[in-house]
Every structure is written in structure tokens, then in C-alpha cells.
Design a protein around this motif. Structure first.
Motif, short mmCIF file in Angstrom:
data_model
loop_
_atom_site.label_atom_id
_atom_site.label_comp_id
_atom_site.label_asym_id
_atom_site.label_seq_id
_atom_site.Cartn_x
_atom_site.Cartn_y
_atom_site.Cartn_z
N HIS A 1 0.84 -1.21 0.00
CA HIS A 1 0.00 0.00 0.00
C HIS A 1 0.87 1.25 0.00
O HIS A 1 0.63 2.20 -0.77
CB HIS A 1 -0.91 -0.03 1.23
CG HIS A 1 -2.03 0.96 1.17
ND1 HIS A 1 -3.02 1.03 2.12
CD2 HIS A 1 -2.33 1.94 0.28
CE1 HIS A 1 -3.87 1.99 1.81
NE2 HIS A 1 -3.46 2.56 0.71
N ALA A 2 1.89 1.27 0.85
CA ALA A 2 2.81 2.41 0.91
C ALA A 2 3.54 2.60 -0.41
O ALA A 2 3.75 3.73 -0.87
CB ALA A 2 3.80 2.22 2.05
N ASN B 1 2.42 1.71 -3.42
CA ASN B 1 1.46 2.25 -4.39
C ASN B 1 1.27 3.75 -4.20
O ASN B 1 1.17 4.50 -5.18
CB ASN B 1 0.11 1.53 -4.26
CG ASN B 1 0.15 0.10 -4.78
OD1 ASN B 1 1.04 -0.26 -5.55
ND2 ASN B 1 -0.79 -0.71 -4.37
N LYS B 2 1.20 4.17 -2.96
CA LYS B 2 1.04 5.60 -2.68
C LYS B 2 2.24 6.40 -3.17
O LYS B 2 2.09 7.49 -3.73
CB LYS B 2 0.83 5.83 -1.17
CG LYS B 2 -0.55 5.45 -0.67
CD LYS B 2 -0.69 5.80 0.81
CE LYS B 2 -2.11 5.56 1.30
NZ LYS B 2 -2.27 5.91 2.73
N ARG B 3 3.43 5.84 -2.96
CA ARG B 3 4.64 6.54 -3.40
C ARG B 3 4.66 6.69 -4.93
O ARG B 3 4.99 7.75 -5.45
CB ARG B 3 5.90 5.80 -2.94
CG ARG B 3 6.21 5.96 -1.46
CD ARG B 3 7.64 5.52 -1.15
NE ARG B 3 7.89 4.15 -1.55
CZ ARG B 3 7.68 3.10 -0.76
NH1 ARG B 3 7.19 3.29 0.46
NH2 ARG B 3 7.94 1.88 -1.17
N ASN C 1 1.99 9.20 -6.15
CA ASN C 1 2.24 10.59 -5.77
C ASN C 1 3.69 11.02 -6.01
O ASN C 1 4.14 12.01 -5.45
CB ASN C 1 1.89 10.80 -4.29
CG ASN C 1 0.42 10.56 -4.01
OD1 ASN C 1 -0.44 11.32 -4.44
ND2 ASN C 1 0.11 9.49 -3.28
N CYS D 1 -5.78 -1.51 0.74
CA CYS D 1 -4.80 -1.61 -0.34
C CYS D 1 -5.52 -1.83 -1.67
O CYS D 1 -5.21 -1.20 -2.68
CB CYS D 1 -3.83 -2.76 -0.05
SG CYS D 1 -2.46 -2.90 -1.23
N TYR E 1 -7.41 1.36 -2.65
CA TYR E 1 -6.55 2.42 -3.15
C TYR E 1 -6.26 2.23 -4.64
O TYR E 1 -6.12 3.20 -5.38
CB TYR E 1 -5.24 2.49 -2.36
CG TYR E 1 -4.44 3.74 -2.63
CD1 TYR E 1 -4.87 4.97 -2.15
CD2 TYR E 1 -3.27 3.71 -3.38
CE1 TYR E 1 -4.15 6.14 -2.40
CE2 TYR E 1 -2.55 4.86 -3.65
CZ TYR E 1 -2.99 6.07 -3.15
OH TYR E 1 -2.29 7.22 -3.41
N THR F 1 -9.10 3.72 -6.31
CA THR F 1 -8.98 5.18 -6.26
C THR F 1 -8.01 5.68 -7.32
O THR F 1 -8.29 6.67 -8.01
CB THR F 1 -8.50 5.62 -4.86
OG1 THR F 1 -9.46 5.21 -3.88
CG2 THR F 1 -8.32 7.14 -4.79
N MET F 2 -6.88 5.01 -7.46
CA MET F 2 -5.91 5.39 -8.48
C MET F 2 -6.53 5.27 -9.87
O MET F 2 -6.40 6.16 -10.71
CB MET F 2 -4.66 4.51 -8.39
CG MET F 2 -3.80 4.74 -7.16
SD MET F 2 -2.17 3.90 -7.26
CE MET F 2 -2.66 2.18 -7.30
#
Length: 203
Positions: A74-75, A77-79, A82, A135, A138, A141-142
Motif C-alpha cells: 500500500h505504501a 502504491n502511494k509513493r 504521488n 490496499c 486504493y 482510487t488510483m
């Protein structure tokens, strides 16, 4: 100077975190069959009963390892979503490549996270679901954001959930073929990821 005993290298201030870290190392080294609470206790250097204060059985331990894996994914994917200084298309490509590379670097963990041992046999814990479902969400969301930006083929024609499921099915399939040894040349896998990016993006 005497050699420091192996077990003394572990910090027991937060025993659950230590147990999960070491269990993850055991999984990576020897596979799921070799992970046990007894072996874990011996390796960490605690009593045989100590791990049971945090995990009632092996399934709970495995779910804890998978939970940590989903938090890591999850972290990641966020990186990628963004990432500063990257165009939206570059971020999309980064997501595809990093996902597959995560599976390549952590094959046993990946198999545990998405395998039948936990999900098909309905052995997931509430803590694991609380990490896994966000996860998955998200990724939806993406995908929804990429659709709004008209980045993906058929943007606006498919709902974000279905589009996300197809996208995830693609990267998951590539990852599984790599893990299972169908694809063995990493350079080819990188090329396949590039083709996947090209197929999804609007030209």
C-alpha cells in the motif's frame, strides 16, 4: 572478545514487531512450511510460549506476515501514485513495474498475501482484512483518477472497480508467471510490463 550470540541481535521492546520481522525473514529463506511458532521463538531467543501471547497459532502468524506485506504494498502504491517530478503516465508505468518487482523480490510473501492458504480457506484475520482491503481500494482510487484524466483506454465507459480489477489481474498475472518460473528472464518481464503500460494507456 566473544562473539555475540545470534539471538541477542533482536530487540524485544516490541516483541510482536520483532516476531513478525523474523518470521518474514524465515518465510523468505525457507518458505511457508518452515515457519512455525516454535522455530520462531528459538530464533528470536524467547520462551516457547512467548509468541503465543501475540499469535494464537500459525495461521494468525501467517496473517500477521501478510498484513505487514499489504501495508508495504500500500505504501509503495502511494509513493508511485504521488511521485514528485513525474508525469501521470510515468506514475502509471511506475505502478506497473514496482508492483511486479515487489512480487519478484518477495515471492513467498506475495504468494502468502494472495494465496489460497489464507483467502480460499477463509483463514484471514480481521487485522489482515483491515490492511488488505484499503490496499485494494486504493488501487480503485488510483484507477478512478486515471479515468478522470482520460489516461486509460475506455475512460468513462467502464466503472473504476471493474477497470481496476482488470488492471490488477494483468499485473498479478505477470507477477505469478514470474514467480512460478514461466518467465525467467527479468529483462523480458520488464519489457512485458512496458507492453502492459502501452496497452492500457490512450495513444
Amino acid at each position: 572478545m566473544k562473539n555475540t550470540p545470534e539471538k541477542s541481535k533482536y530487540h524485544h521492546g516490541d516483541l510482536r514487531t520483532t516476531l513478525l520481522h523474523v518470521a518474514g525473514e524465515m518465510l523468505k529463506e525457507s518458505g511457508i512450511e518452515e515457519v512455525s511458532l516454535r522455530k520462531l521463538a528459538a530464533r528470536v531467543g524467547v520462551s516457547r510460549t512467548a509468541p503465543y501471547h501475540h499469535f494464537k497459532d500459525k495461521n494468525a502468524l501467517l496473517c500477521g506476515i501478510a498484513e505487514a506485506g499489504f501495508k508495504q504494498l500500500h505504501a509503495m502504491n502511494k509513493r508511485s501514485f504521488n511521485a514528485e517530478g513525474r508525469s501521470t503516465k510515468e506514475k502509471f508505468s511506475l505502478f506497473i513495474h514496482e508492483y511486479v518487482n515487489f512480487a519478484k523480490s518477495n515471492p513467498d510473501l506475495y504468494e502468502l498475501m494472495f494465496g489460497r492458504t489464507i483467502w480460499k480457506q477463509e483463514n484471514s484475520t480481521q487485522e489482515l482484512r483491515a490492511a488488505a482491503y484499503p490496499c485494494f481500494q486504493y488501487q480503485v482510487t488510483m484507477t478512478r483518477e486515471w479515468q478522470k484524466l482520460k489516461l486509460l483506454n475506455h475512460s468513462g465507459e467502464e466503472n473504476a472497480l471493474r477497470a481496476s480489477q482488470v488492471l490488477w489481474g494483468t499485473v498479478h498475472g505477470i507477477a505469478k508467471l514470474l514467480i512460478d518460473g514461466i518467465y525467467t528472464d527479468v529483462a523480458h518481464v520488464e519489457e512485458i510490463c512496458d507492453y502492459a503500460v502501452d496497452m492500457f494507456l490512450v495513444h
